[in-house]
Design a protein around this motif. Structure first.
Motif, PDB file in Angstrom:
ATOM      1  N   ALA A  78      -2.077  10.364   3.631  1.00  0.00           N
ATOM      2  CA  ALA A  78      -1.526   9.011   3.444  1.00  0.00           C
ATOM      3  C   ALA A  78      -2.364   8.214   2.450  1.00  0.00           C
ATOM      4  CB  ALA A  78      -1.460   8.300   4.797  1.00  0.00           C
ATOM      5  N   GLN A  79      -3.720   8.314   2.567  1.00  0.00           N
ATOM      6  CA  GLN A  79      -4.593   7.631   1.612  1.00  0.00           C
ATOM      7  C   GLN A  79      -4.365   8.138   0.194  1.00  0.00           C
ATOM      8  OE1 GLN A  79      -8.577   8.090   3.006  1.00  0.00           O
ATOM      9  NE2 GLN A  79      -8.311   6.724   4.787  1.00  0.00           N
TER      10      GLN A  79
ATOM     11  N   THR B  66      -1.588   9.358  -1.016  1.00  0.00           N
ATOM     12  CA  THR B  66      -0.303   8.812  -1.491  1.00  0.00           C
ATOM     13  C   THR B  66      -0.474   7.370  -1.956  1.00  0.00           C
ATOM     14  OG1 THR B  66       0.855  10.267   0.039  1.00  0.00           O
ATOM     15  CG2 THR B  66       2.082   8.397  -0.833  1.00  0.00           C
ATOM     16  N   GLN B  67      -1.217   6.561  -1.156  1.00  0.00           N
ATOM     17  CA  GLN B  67      -1.452   5.173  -1.557  1.00  0.00           C
ATOM     18  C   GLN B  67      -2.213   5.094  -2.874  1.00  0.00           C
ATOM     19  OE1 GLN B  67      -3.438   3.327   1.720  1.00  0.00           O
ATOM     20  NE2 GLN B  67      -1.613   3.371   3.089  1.00  0.00           N
ATOM     21  N   LEU B  68      -3.224   5.971  -3.061  1.00  0.00           N
ATOM     22  CA  LEU B  68      -3.999   5.944  -4.315  1.00  0.00           C
ATOM     23  C   LEU B  68      -3.116   6.341  -5.498  1.00  0.00           C
ATOM     24  CD1 LEU B  68      -7.347   7.533  -3.096  1.00  0.00           C
ATOM     25  CD2 LEU B  68      -6.954   5.148  -3.718  1.00  0.00           C
ATOM     26  N   ARG B  69      -2.240   7.313  -5.312  1.00  0.00           N
ATOM     27  CA  ARG B  69      -1.343   7.693  -6.401  1.00  0.00           C
ATOM     28  C   ARG B  69      -0.407   6.538  -6.769  1.00  0.00           C
ATOM     29  NH1 ARG B  69      -0.997  12.431  -3.148  1.00  0.00           N
ATOM     30  NH2 ARG B  69      -2.194  14.188  -4.051  1.00  0.00           N
ATOM     31  N   GLN B  70       0.108   5.849  -5.743  1.00  0.00           N
ATOM     32  CA  GLN B  70       0.977   4.700  -6.038  1.00  0.00           C
ATOM     33  C   GLN B  70       0.220   3.606  -6.784  1.00  0.00           C
ATOM     34  OE1 GLN B  70       2.465   3.555  -2.211  1.00  0.00           O
ATOM     35  NE2 GLN B  70       3.897   5.315  -2.046  1.00  0.00           N
ATOM     36  N   GLU B  71      -1.050   3.369  -6.386  1.00  0.00           N
ATOM     37  CA  GLU B  71      -1.865   2.350  -7.072  1.00  0.00           C
ATOM     38  C   GLU B  71      -2.120   2.754  -8.514  1.00  0.00           C
ATOM     39  OE1 GLU B  71      -3.939  -1.251  -7.341  1.00  0.00           O
ATOM     40  OE2 GLU B  71      -2.630  -0.455  -5.760  1.00  0.00           O
TER      41      GLU B  71
ATOM     42  N   ARG C 144       1.013   2.090 -10.522  1.00  0.00           N
ATOM     43  CA  ARG C 144       1.184   0.657 -10.804  1.00  0.00           C
ATOM     44  C   ARG C 144       0.259   0.197 -11.917  1.00  0.00           C
ATOM     45  NH1 ARG C 144      -1.157  -3.942  -9.564  1.00  0.00           N
ATOM     46  NH2 ARG C 144      -2.760  -2.907  -8.331  1.00  0.00           N
TER      47      ARG C 144
END
Length: 479
Positions: free
Chosen positions: A159-160, A162-167, A170
């Motif tokens: 999950a972390q 995935t969040q880093l990839r989304q950041e 962006r």
């Protein structure tokens, strides 16, 4: 009776000779005869002496002539005494041997007591094995908990990530937007000369933001790389744990099967036939057509039916009841396989667990080519140790390892094991105990080999002989 006759003859002969001598002496005395220039009286005395000697001589001659035992007794008295002395010595030696045998018997009784004590120790070892099994189940539960925790941590890291990839996506979009704005400012530079200074300051601010964003991107990428490394480590740990869990799961399943069998037996009855138990077995050879194959299969099924009835003791059994159930597909497949004239070992196995008294028992056939797996005198496994530095229990454990390796090699080479026990043979415990006791007499490193005394075929069983060597010389052999 012959002795009385002999005594009577001696008495009569002695009396007759004495009478003749007396009369002869009287006549010599009356006639006053002289012999050898002796006086008549001396001549009469001489006649009397000769007569007495004649009595003794005739008595001995008669005894020697009529009694062979008396002749042997008088002439061989020295030899008889020597034989008597030799017989007395042999009697003494026999008594000594008897005492030695009684001592050995007492020693054997002591050794028997020792063997019984070692059997008690073996029972303790079995109890320890059961305790180790309980510990293994506890370790399995711990490993399952660790596996659950590792899966939760892995999901958290994913999950972390995935969040880093989304950041990162962006920030890349913002960088693209800023770069687009820069291109717009460069295009409007000529038209906006009055505002160039303001634009340059703005550009400097944008560049500063760009550098900050790039540093943030680099930092996030480093974190992502660390997270990927941690994720890979966790995956490796997960694979290791899965392998351990799979092994423990197999052990747990075997234990659960045994427990289920015991529980089933406690709830509903006694399990008399277990899954995979051999109900009939035979080596079939020289079968070249389907009719012969059918007869051989029917004979095997009859034997399986008899054994199943003995083991299961079904209730209300009629002579026409089949008891044994087998599918037509299995029979046709088996008939086609054994009809080529080659030797095969065929076994009829129970397809499930059956309780005491059940009437219908499903079986499946097992077939394999019966060929020579090991030649006579082939060495299956060897271990080395110093028996003088080990206890009987330690020696027993090392020999048990030798048997385990030999059993595994035999199975991998093609010998059919017992589906229930997983073994292909057995070794007599009394011979093993005797071998261990004899082995304790040797010092130094000894090589113990498991050798096949006779050829071993696919049908088994695996018969082993233990051979002990020291400096390439055979010092002990079992059996």
């Amino acid at each position: 009776m012959a002795g009385y006759v002999l005594v009577l003859a001696v008495i009569v002969l002695g009396g007759a000779i004495a009478t003749v001598g007396d009369r002869l002496g009287s006549k010599v005395g009356k006639a006053r005869l002289s012999l050898f220039n002796l006086r008549p009286r001396q001549t009469a005395v001489l006649i009397t002496i000769l007569t007495g000697s004649l009595i003794s001589a005739s008595t001995l001659a008669l005894l020697f002539a009529l009694s062979r035992e008396l002749q042997d007794g008088l002439l061989r008295i020295g030899t008889i005494r020597k034989q008597q002395q030799a017989a007395e010595r042999e009697l003494a030696e026999t008594r000594a041997q008897k005492e030695a045998i009684e001592a050995e018997l007492a020693q054997s009784q002591v050794e028997l007591a020792t063997v019984r004590e070692r059997l008690g120790q073996t029972n303790q070892i079995l109890e320890q094995a059961v305790n180790r099994q309980t510990l293994t189940e506890a370790e399995l539960n711990q490993l399952q908990n660790r596996y659950t925790t590792a899966q939760a941590e892995l999901k958290q890291f994913e999950a972390q990530g995935t969040q880093l990839r989304q950041e990162i996506q962006r920030l890349q979009q913002e960088r693209d937007t800023i770069q687009g704005r820069l291109r717009d400012v460069a295009g409007q530079k000529i038209a906006l000369e009055n505002a160039i200074r303001t634009a340059q300051e703005r550009l400097a601010e944008v560049e500063s933001q760009k550098n900050s964003l790039q540093a943030e991107i680099d930092r996030i990428q480093d974190q992502l790389a660390v997270a990927n490394q941690q994720q890979q480590v966790l995956r490796d740990q997960q694979r290791t744990l899965q392998q351990e869990i799979a092994a423990l799961e197999a052990s747990r399943q075997r234990l659960e099967e045994n427990v289920n069998i015991l529980l089933l037996g406690l709830r509903r009855g006694t399990v008399s036939i277990r899954t995979g138990q051999v109900l009939a077995s035979a080596v079939i050879q020289n079968v070249s057509d389907r009719d012969q194959a059918t007869k051989a299969i029917e004979q095997l099924l009859r034997e399986a039916r008899r054994n199943a009835i003995v083991l299961n003791n079904p209730q209300n059994l009629r002579p026409t009841d089949q008891v044994i159930q087998v599918t037509a597909e299995d029979i046709n497949r088996l008939r086609a396989q054994i009809s080529d004239g080659q030797p095969y070992v065929v076994r009829i196995l129970a397809a499930a667990n059956y309780l005491q008294g059940e009437n219908n028992i499903l079986v499946v056939p097992q077939v394999a080519r019966n060929q020579e797996v090991f030649r006579e005198g082939e060495n299956l496994a060897t271990i080395s140790f110093d028996p003088s530095q080990m206890t009987d229990e330690q020696i027993f454990q090392r020999l048990d390892q030798l048997f385990t390796v030999s059993n595994q090699r035999a199975i991998s080479s093609g010998v059919l094991p017992d589906p229930v026990t997983g073994s292909v043979g057995s070794f007599r415990q009394i011979e093993l105990v005797k071998f261990i006791l004899d082995l304790k007499d040797y010092q130094g490193t000894v090589d113990i080999s498991a050798v096949t005394p006779t050829p071993v075929y696919t049908a088994g069983p695996l018969t082993l002989s233990l051979v002990a060597r020291q400096n390439q010389r055979v010092i002990l052999r079992s059996g």
